[in-house]
Motif scaffolding. Structure first.
Motif, PDB file in Angstrom:
ATOM      1  N   TYR A 261      -1.649  -7.767 -22.281  1.00 27.36           N
ATOM      2  CA  TYR A 261      -2.966  -7.367 -21.782  1.00 27.36           C
ATOM      3  C   TYR A 261      -3.098  -7.702 -20.297  1.00 27.36           C
ATOM      4  CZ  TYR A 261      -8.063  -7.061 -21.386  1.00 27.36           C
ATOM      5  OH  TYR A 261      -9.335  -6.741 -20.989  1.00 27.36           O
ATOM      6  N   ASN A 262      -2.661  -8.889 -19.916  1.00 24.62           N
ATOM      7  CA  ASN A 262      -2.749  -9.299 -18.515  1.00 24.62           C
ATOM      8  C   ASN A 262      -1.914  -8.412 -17.610  1.00 24.62           C
ATOM      9  OD1 ASN A 262      -4.505 -11.364 -19.145  1.00 24.62           O
ATOM     10  ND2 ASN A 262      -3.006 -13.007 -18.944  1.00 24.62           N
ATOM     11  N   GLU A 263      -0.709  -8.087 -18.031  1.00 22.14           N
ATOM     12  CA  GLU A 263       0.168  -7.242 -17.220  1.00 22.14           C
ATOM     13  C   GLU A 263      -0.402  -5.830 -17.071  1.00 22.14           C
ATOM     14  OE1 GLU A 263       3.898  -7.447 -19.219  1.00 22.14           O
ATOM     15  OE2 GLU A 263       4.201  -9.583 -18.747  1.00 22.14           O
ATOM     16  N   ASN A 264      -0.936  -5.297 -18.163  1.00 20.62           N
ATOM     17  CA  ASN A 264      -1.490  -3.940 -18.126  1.00 20.62           C
ATOM     18  C   ASN A 264      -2.712  -3.840 -17.223  1.00 20.62           C
ATOM     19  OD1 ASN A 264       0.466  -2.986 -19.862  1.00 20.62           O
ATOM     20  ND2 ASN A 264      -0.798  -3.110 -21.684  1.00 20.62           N
ATOM     21  N   HIS A 265      -3.457  -4.940 -17.070  1.00 28.23           N
ATOM     22  CA  HIS A 265      -4.685  -4.925 -16.277  1.00 28.23           C
ATOM     23  C   HIS A 265      -4.553  -5.701 -14.963  1.00 28.23           C
ATOM     24  CE1 HIS A 265      -6.090  -3.790 -20.307  1.00 28.23           C
ATOM     25  NE2 HIS A 265      -7.066  -3.165 -19.688  1.00 28.23           N
ATOM     26  N   ASN A 266      -3.354  -6.205 -14.710  1.00 26.99           N
ATOM     27  CA  ASN A 266      -3.075  -6.946 -13.476  1.00 26.99           C
ATOM     28  C   ASN A 266      -4.078  -8.101 -13.275  1.00 26.99           C
ATOM     29  OD1 ASN A 266      -1.632  -7.518 -11.114  1.00 26.99           O
ATOM     30  ND2 ASN A 266      -2.958  -6.232  -9.855  1.00 26.99           N
ATOM     31  N   ILE A 267      -4.230  -8.902 -14.306  1.00 32.88           N
ATOM     32  CA  ILE A 267      -5.150 -10.040 -14.272  1.00 32.88           C
ATOM     33  C   ILE A 267      -4.451 -11.281 -14.809  1.00 32.88           C
ATOM     34  CG2 ILE A 267      -7.277  -8.677 -14.491  1.00 32.88           C
ATOM     35  CD1 ILE A 267      -7.193  -9.195 -17.488  1.00 32.88           C
ATOM     36  N   LYS A 268      -5.093 -12.427 -14.649  1.00 39.41           N
ATOM     37  CA  LYS A 268      -4.587 -13.691 -15.180  1.00 39.41           C
ATOM     38  C   LYS A 268      -5.696 -14.346 -15.996  1.00 39.41           C
ATOM     39  CE  LYS A 268      -1.206 -14.557 -11.493  1.00 39.41           C
ATOM     40  NZ  LYS A 268      -0.735 -15.522 -10.466  1.00 39.41           N
ATOM     41  N   PHE A 269      -5.881 -13.813 -17.199  1.00 36.22           N
ATOM     42  CA  PHE A 269      -6.947 -14.273 -18.097  1.00 36.22           C
ATOM     43  C   PHE A 269      -6.343 -15.027 -19.281  1.00 36.22           C
ATOM     44  CE2 PHE A 269     -10.853 -11.356 -17.345  1.00 36.22           C
ATOM     45  CZ  PHE A 269     -10.712 -11.489 -15.972  1.00 36.22           C
ATOM     46  N   ALA A 270      -6.945 -16.146 -19.604  1.00 34.04           N
ATOM     47  CA  ALA A 270      -6.663 -16.827 -20.867  1.00 34.04           C
ATOM     48  C   ALA A 270      -7.860 -16.585 -21.783  1.00 34.04           C
ATOM     49  CB  ALA A 270      -6.451 -18.319 -20.656  1.00 34.04           C
TER      50      ALA A 270
ATOM     51  N   PHE B  63       3.113 -19.102 -35.549  1.00 34.25           N
ATOM     52  CA  PHE B  63       3.983 -18.587 -34.491  1.00 34.25           C
ATOM     53  C   PHE B  63       5.155 -17.781 -35.051  1.00 34.25           C
ATOM     54  CE2 PHE B  63       1.992 -22.442 -32.818  1.00 34.25           C
ATOM     55  CZ  PHE B  63       1.450 -21.961 -31.629  1.00 34.25           C
ATOM     56  N   ASP B  64       5.589 -18.119 -36.265  1.00 33.48           N
ATOM     57  CA  ASP B  64       6.762 -17.463 -36.835  1.00 33.48           C
ATOM     58  C   ASP B  64       6.420 -16.276 -37.730  1.00 33.48           C
ATOM     59  OD1 ASP B  64       5.558 -19.100 -38.718  1.00 33.48           O
ATOM     60  OD2 ASP B  64       7.439 -19.641 -39.717  1.00 33.48           O
ATOM     61  N   LYS B  65       5.123 -15.935 -37.822  1.00 35.72           N
ATOM     62  CA  LYS B  65       4.722 -14.844 -38.702  1.00 35.72           C
ATOM     63  C   LYS B  65       3.992 -13.720 -37.972  1.00 35.72           C
ATOM     64  CE  LYS B  65       4.393 -17.755 -42.841  1.00 35.72           C
ATOM     65  NZ  LYS B  65       3.492 -18.301 -43.896  1.00 35.72           N
ATOM     66  N   ASN B  66       3.059 -14.059 -37.139  1.00 32.26           N
ATOM     67  CA  ASN B  66       2.251 -13.046 -36.462  1.00 32.26           C
ATOM     68  C   ASN B  66       3.069 -12.355 -35.376  1.00 32.26           C
ATOM     69  OD1 ASN B  66       0.331 -11.509 -35.149  1.00 32.26           O
ATOM     70  ND2 ASN B  66      -1.166 -13.148 -34.959  1.00 32.26           N
ATOM     71  N   PRO B  67       3.285 -11.027 -35.482  1.00 30.18           N
ATOM     72  CA  PRO B  67       4.094 -10.320 -34.476  1.00 30.18           C
ATOM     73  C   PRO B  67       3.449 -10.297 -33.093  1.00 30.18           C
ATOM     74  CG  PRO B  67       3.167  -8.775 -36.066  1.00 30.18           C
ATOM     75  CD  PRO B  67       2.903 -10.138 -36.598  1.00 30.18           C
ATOM     76  N   ALA B  68       2.177 -10.675 -32.982  1.00 30.03           N
ATOM     77  CA  ALA B  68       1.539 -10.737 -31.666  1.00 30.03           C
ATOM     78  C   ALA B  68       2.200 -11.771 -30.765  1.00 30.03           C
ATOM     79  CB  ALA B  68       0.051 -11.063 -31.808  1.00 30.03           C
ATOM     80  N   PHE B  69       2.907 -12.709 -31.369  1.00 27.02           N
ATOM     81  CA  PHE B  69       3.570 -13.737 -30.561  1.00 27.02           C
ATOM     82  C   PHE B  69       4.781 -13.203 -29.801  1.00 27.02           C
ATOM     83  CE2 PHE B  69       1.082 -16.617 -33.246  1.00 27.02           C
ATOM     84  CZ  PHE B  69       0.553 -17.437 -32.260  1.00 27.02           C
ATOM     85  N   GLU B  70       5.079 -11.933 -29.976  1.00 26.10           N
ATOM     86  CA  GLU B  70       6.105 -11.306 -29.140  1.00 26.10           C
ATOM     87  C   GLU B  70       5.628 -11.218 -27.692  1.00 26.10           C
ATOM     88  OE1 GLU B  70       6.891  -7.500 -30.842  1.00 26.10           O
ATOM     89  OE2 GLU B  70       8.190  -8.287 -32.410  1.00 26.10           O
ATOM     90  N   PHE B  71       4.293 -11.181 -27.511  1.00 20.52           N
ATOM     91  CA  PHE B  71       3.755 -11.076 -26.149  1.00 20.52           C
ATOM     92  C   PHE B  71       2.549 -11.991 -25.925  1.00 20.52           C
ATOM     93  CE2 PHE B  71       2.336  -7.604 -28.876  1.00 20.52           C
ATOM     94  CZ  PHE B  71       0.959  -7.752 -28.849  1.00 20.52           C
ATOM     95  N   CYS B  72       2.318 -12.912 -26.837  1.00 24.54           N
ATOM     96  CA  CYS B  72       1.214 -13.874 -26.690  1.00 24.54           C
ATOM     97  C   CYS B  72       1.734 -15.302 -26.715  1.00 24.54           C
ATOM     98  CB  CYS B  72       0.195 -13.702 -27.814  1.00 24.54           C
ATOM     99  SG  CYS B  72      -0.825 -12.225 -27.706  1.00 24.54           S
ATOM    100  N   ARG B  73       0.996 -16.165 -26.044  1.00 25.09           N
ATOM    101  CA  ARG B  73       1.209 -17.606 -26.129  1.00 25.09           C
ATOM    102  C   ARG B  73      -0.071 -18.226 -26.664  1.00 25.09           C
ATOM    103  NH1 ARG B  73       2.141 -18.786 -20.069  1.00 25.09           N
ATOM    104  NH2 ARG B  73       1.550 -16.592 -19.732  1.00 25.09           N
ATOM    105  N   ALA B  74       0.048 -19.346 -27.370  1.00 23.10           N
ATOM    106  CA  ALA B  74      -1.156 -19.957 -27.924  1.00 23.10           C
ATOM    107  C   ALA B  74      -0.958 -21.453 -28.159  1.00 23.10           C
ATOM    108  CB  ALA B  74      -1.543 -19.277 -29.233  1.00 23.10           C
ATOM    109  N   LYS B  75      -2.089 -22.140 -28.216  1.00 23.00           N
ATOM    110  CA  LYS B  75      -2.114 -23.558 -28.551  1.00 23.00           C
ATOM    111  C   LYS B  75      -3.440 -23.845 -29.236  1.00 23.00           C
ATOM    112  CE  LYS B  75      -0.863 -28.025 -26.490  1.00 23.00           C
ATOM    113  NZ  LYS B  75      -0.453 -28.719 -25.232  1.00 23.00           N
TER     114      LYS B  75
END
Length: 373
Positions: A79-88, A45-57
């Motif tokens: 990705y969800n905001e750009n495509h107006n979806i709610k995908f995990a 979580f503290d290294k990958n810059p994708a966590f600026e807009f991603c959540r994970a577990k």
């Protein structure tokens, strides 16, 4: 204790999560271990810059104290905001041949996704398109490419039994490098260059490549934006990717096409296959894994396609021919006999048709699944 699942909470558990496939596929001659340090970077979580807009577990499944499965749950908010979806997304899925284990893993991700107000679960996918994705459904007797992920045949069977349906498929082609560049290729390439005032960038070393790196990633963001599961790369992601891939690049296996004002209008990036070297490295760059990687970069008969893109204004004008003439010449000169096209969407006709000019075969197919929550 029986079968249980546990969310990862420590660095030790994360390392066990990363190493689990090495144990699951021990002795399998086709399994290619991911580089552990790269996986640790991607999943931290503290290294990958994708966590600026991603959540994970992340979760591990245990049976009587022994790890029998792993899975990641990811929500890419951009990705969800750009495509107006709610995908995990689910990713990093590996498990023993036991439907109960898979059920437990996917149910846990589904519960988490529902708690985050998601409506669908699809995967396997990563944080970005540069992470391994898909379940192998054909080609179980083929070596995966350097950054792909091998899986046993039972994966797809059990996933489908749990109600997951095909969303998209990716295909991979194995292409024989011709003994010489066809004369018609050379002639048409020169005509296209002249007609559209194009020329190939002179690439002598990695410094020359990196000079165009930002423009290449800009073109990726522009031309890949409508591709399945693609999320536009941030500046920090681009910096991380440049650092990650700089080691593996050989200028002669890359073509960058420029217009009259030296703007990047197309590129093709290929690299020597590292799959066998990664097997020897066993997931570790040090102390000896790095040597195997460097040897594979210098001496190899197989290359893999990483990326190709053509600016919209120059598509359908034969610009791909420039790219292939550039790199095919280098392949022939350096004794490359085999070319592997990495995962391409099955409906990407423009790219798939490229290989029909050569001796080729479709040898692997992977699938992304989806299920409504």
């Amino acid at each position: 204790m029986g079968l249980i699942i546990k969310a990862i909470s420590t660095k030790k558990e994360l390392k066990e999560f990363i190493r689990f496939p090495d144990k699951l596929y021990a002795g399998n001659k086709l399994y290619v271990p991911a580089i552990h340090s790269n996986e640790l970077f991607t999943l931290s979580f503290d290294k990958n810059p994708a966590f600026e807009f991603c959540r994970a577990k992340y979760w591990l499944a245990y049976n009587n104290g022994e790890i029998v499965g792993r899975i990641a749950g990811i929500i890419n908010d951009r990705y969800n905001e750009n495509h107006n979806i709610k995908f995990a997304r689910f990713g990093w899925l590996d498990f023993v041949n036991d439907k109960k284990v898979l059920t437990l893993l996917l149910e846990e991700v589904s519960k988490w996704a529902i708690s985050q107000n998601m409506e669908y679960l699809h995967g396997p996918l990563g944080f970005s398109s540069f992470d391994a994705s898909g379940i192998l459904i054909e080609g179980f007797d083929e070596m995966p490419t350097s950054f792909a992920h091998y899986n046993f045949p039972y994966y797809s069977k059990l996933i489908e039994e749990l109600g997951y349906k095909k969303d998209v498929d990716w295909v991979e082609y194995y292409v024989k490098v011709p003994r010489y560049v066809p004369e018609k290729f050379k002639i048409s390439t020169e005509l296209i260059k002249k007609r559209y005032k194009l020329h190939s960038a002179l690439l002598k070393n990695k410094k020359d490549i990196l000079k165009y790196a930002d423009d290449i990633f800009k073109l990726i963001n522009e031309e890949y934006k409508d591709l399945y599961a693609f999320s536009q790369l941030s500046k920090k992601q681009i910096m991380a990717l440049k650092k990650q891939f700089a080691l593996f690049l050989r200028p002669e296996y890359i073509s960058i096409v420029l217009n009259s004002t030296n703007e990047v209008v197309a590129f093709g990036i290929t690299m020597p296959s590292l799959a066998k070297a990664q097997q020897k490295a066993k997931g570790k760059l040090f102390p000896f894994g790095f040597i195997h990687i460097m040897n594979a970069l210098k001496k190899n008969n197989t290359v893999e396609a990483l990326l190709i893109a053509v600016k919209m204004d120059y598509q359908n004008k034969g610009v791909n021919g420039i790219i292939f003439t550039d790199i095919m010449s280098a392949y022939i000169k350096n004794g490359i006999t085999n070319f592997e096209a990495t995962r391409e969407l099955e409906n990407n006709i423009k790219i798939n048709n490229l290989w029909k000019k050569f001796e080729y075969r479709l040898h692997k197919q992977t699938r992304c699944y989806i299920k409504q929550l």
